[in-house]
Design a protein around this motif. Structure first.
Motif, PDB file in Angstrom:
ATOM      1  N   GLY A 268      71.046  55.330  28.411  1.00 24.98           N
ATOM      2  CA  GLY A 268      71.485  56.770  29.233  1.00 24.98           C
ATOM      3  C   GLY A 268      70.341  56.578  30.332  1.00 24.98           C
ATOM      4  O   GLY A 268      71.010  56.869  31.228  1.00 24.98           O
ATOM      5  N   GLY A 269      69.203  56.368  29.903  1.00 24.55           N
ATOM      6  CA  GLY A 269      68.244  56.534  31.205  1.00 24.55           C
ATOM      7  C   GLY A 269      68.375  55.790  31.703  1.00 24.55           C
ATOM      8  O   GLY A 269      68.145  55.941  33.262  1.00 24.55           O
ATOM      9  N   CYS A 270      68.543  54.176  31.743  1.00 26.42           N
ATOM     10  CA  CYS A 270      68.810  53.340  32.489  1.00 26.42           C
ATOM     11  C   CYS A 270      70.097  53.689  34.362  1.00 26.42           C
ATOM     12  O   CYS A 270      69.639  53.244  35.088  1.00 26.42           O
ATOM     13  CB  CYS A 270      69.523  51.792  32.002  1.00 26.42           C
ATOM     14  N   ALA A 271      70.893  54.365  33.456  1.00 29.92           N
ATOM     15  CA  ALA A 271      72.057  54.711  34.443  1.00 29.92           C
ATOM     16  C   ALA A 271      71.271  55.728  35.738  1.00 29.92           C
ATOM     17  O   ALA A 271      71.992  55.628  36.294  1.00 29.92           O
ATOM     18  CB  ALA A 271      73.442  55.121  33.505  1.00 29.92           C
ATOM     19  N   THR A 272      70.177  56.143  34.762  1.00 32.26           N
ATOM     20  CA  THR A 272      70.581  57.864  35.347  1.00 32.26           C
ATOM     21  C   THR A 272      68.993  57.167  37.095  1.00 32.26           C
ATOM     22  O   THR A 272      69.416  57.730  37.632  1.00 32.26           O
ATOM     23  CB  THR A 272      69.691  58.986  34.849  1.00 32.26           C
ATOM     24  N   ILE A 273      68.379  56.105  35.984  1.00 33.70           N
ATOM     25  CA  ILE A 273      67.769  55.734  37.595  1.00 33.70           C
ATOM     26  C   ILE A 273      68.591  55.087  38.962  1.00 33.70           C
ATOM     27  O   ILE A 273      68.275  55.071  40.081  1.00 33.70           O
ATOM     28  CB  ILE A 273      66.717  54.374  37.054  1.00 33.70           C
ATOM     29  N   PHE A 274      69.567  54.440  38.842  1.00 30.96           N
ATOM     30  CA  PHE A 274      70.675  54.156  40.242  1.00 30.96           C
ATOM     31  C   PHE A 274      71.255  56.277  40.100  1.00 30.96           C
ATOM     32  O   PHE A 274      71.613  55.583  41.125  1.00 30.96           O
ATOM     33  CB  PHE A 274      71.392  53.140  39.478  1.00 30.96           C
ATOM     34  N   THR A 275      71.975  56.077  39.753  1.00 28.79           N
ATOM     35  CA  THR A 275      72.887  57.478  39.362  1.00 28.79           C
ATOM     36  C   THR A 275      71.639  58.538  40.219  1.00 28.79           C
ATOM     37  O   THR A 275      72.912  59.179  41.417  1.00 28.79           O
ATOM     38  CB  THR A 275      74.010  58.155  38.491  1.00 28.79           C
TER      39      THR A 275
END
Length: 416
Positions: A268-275
């Motif tokens: 989840g954290g990896c996704a929010t870095i981009f989103t």
């Protein structure tokens, strides 16, 4: 040290210095978020080291949260009286000292007081960071700027907390706090070099102390401010009805090992870095109210899914959880950018400080309400979580309707 002398216009920064400033503000937020989040996975080691129970560890976490809310409210009385840069550096220095005190705590009572002091100092840093963005970044680019700063949550979830947990496992519970001290010192030095002096929000003469409390009460009575505060509180309450209970539900209901929960949050954290940055730029193009409305609507599906989880393997959870993180945390980006446009520039710091305190209230309210609906049986299975999802969905729908009422004082650019 921080008293006003001469009021200067907001400096025009080069693109490179502006990016450096935003990433330093994001790293400042990163240390604050990591400091708060790392306490929870350290609970077993703290219980063993200080011979305490779970309730005592929970009390240390609560002490930080309540003191952070109190400091945000108190900061509303003084935050606009000083140069933003000097105030940020002073509070960040005190925050670093509080983490050193945590690392060196000889007993739990000292640790508890150190956590309270960390809340008092760290609780106001977020408001100062957003006030700096509101002062320096024009309104049409504040969504993208907020997106950069909001990646701090993802950085803490992906890198900060896992690193702290690994260090604690090998070198003891105090090692994450020593790491925070070192990181904070490096970030402080960078901020001292890169941040410009910001005094344009200050009047020719500082507000007399006798006017501070009446000004705060006037701030809290203004209808435009109250409508924004209501949106901010309900948005936070909706998320906290669900977020604190995800890990216990994954372990108790789906049978995940506690170590596997780290992988879920890592995804989840990896996704929010981009989103986070994508949502911020979208808010600048399409309008902050409109993007908040759409992201909040889209967040309802993952809120309901996470609170009605079927039996899923770890890999499937790692594929699904990023949608929850990206949308539930993502709606805060256009909201924070919108909030910087609500007050007049000379009230921005006080407004954002009061908002920070009220967000802490919303967090506590959501976690408290969410705990009331849950029951745990002898096997550790948690029931009642679905009700939390429906309550969060209902509050999210309310915010979708209410956001249309939240409007700024006037079209905002960087004040000249």
């Amino acid at each position: 040290m921080m008293a006003a002398s001469k009021v200067a216009p907001v400096p025009m920064l080069t693109p490179a210095r502006e990016r450096a400033m935003l990433w330093l503000l994001a790293l400042t937020q990163f240390t604050v978020i990591m400091d708060f989040m790392v306490m929870m996975p350290l609970a077993p080691q703290l219980m063993q080291a200080f011979h305490i129970g779970p309730a005592a560890v929970s009390g240390a976490v609560s002490a930080y949260a309540w003191c952070a809310g109190l400091s945000g409210l108190l900061a509303a009385t003084y935050i606009d009286r000083f140069d933003r840069k000097k105030l940020l550096l002073t509070m960040f220095c005190l925050f670093t000292v509080s983490n050193l005190a945590c690392a060196l705590a000889p007993n739990f009572h000292v640790l508890l007081w150190s956590r309270a002091f960390a809340g008092l100092t760290g609780g106001v840093l977020g408001a100062i960071v957003m006030a700096i963005i509101g002062d320096v970044i024009p309104a049409e680019r504040r969504g993208a700027a907020t997106g950069i700063v909001m990646t701090s949550f993802a950085m803490a979830a992906v890198g900060g907390v896992p690193t702290g947990v690994v260090l604690a496992a090998h070198f003891g519970w105090a090692s994450p706090f020593f790491l925070l001290v070192v990181l904070s010192l490096l970030i402080w030095l960078g901020a001292a070099r890169v941040l410009p002096s910001l005094t344009a929000h200050m009047g020719a003469a500082p507000t007399p102390l006798r006017q501070v409390l009446p000004n705060l009460l006037a701030l809290l009575r203004e209808r435009r401010h109250l409508e924004a505060f209501a949106l901010s509180i309900v948005n936070m309450t909706a998320g906290m009805l669900v977020i604190p209970f995800i890990s216990p539900v994954l372990v108790g209901n789906l049978g995940l090992a506690p170590a596997d929960v780290t992988w879920v949050y890592l995804a989840g954290g990896c996704a929010t870095i981009f989103t986070a940055r994508l949502i911020g730029r979208w808010a600048d193009r399409a309008g902050k109210q409109q993007v908040y409305r759409w992201v909040s609507l889209m967040s309802i599906a993952p809120l309901l899914f996470m609170t009605h989880l079927p039996q899923l393997p770890l890999l499937a959870l790692m594929l699904v959880f990023p949608f929850f993180m990206a949308l539930v945390s993502g709606r805060t980006i256009p909201l924070q950018a919108l909030l910087t446009t609500i007050p007049e520039p000379h009230k921005r710091g006080a407004f954002l400080s009061a908002n920070s305190a009220l967000q802490s209230l919303g967090s506590g309210l959501g976690a408290w309400m969410g705990g009331l609906t849950l029951q745990t049986d002898a096997a550790g299975h948690i029931s009642g979580y679905g009700m939390n999802g429906w309550l969060a969905a209902g509050l999210s729908l309310w915010t979708v309707w209410w956001v249309a009422r939240v409007r700024g004082a006037a079209p905002q650019g960087a004040p000249a």
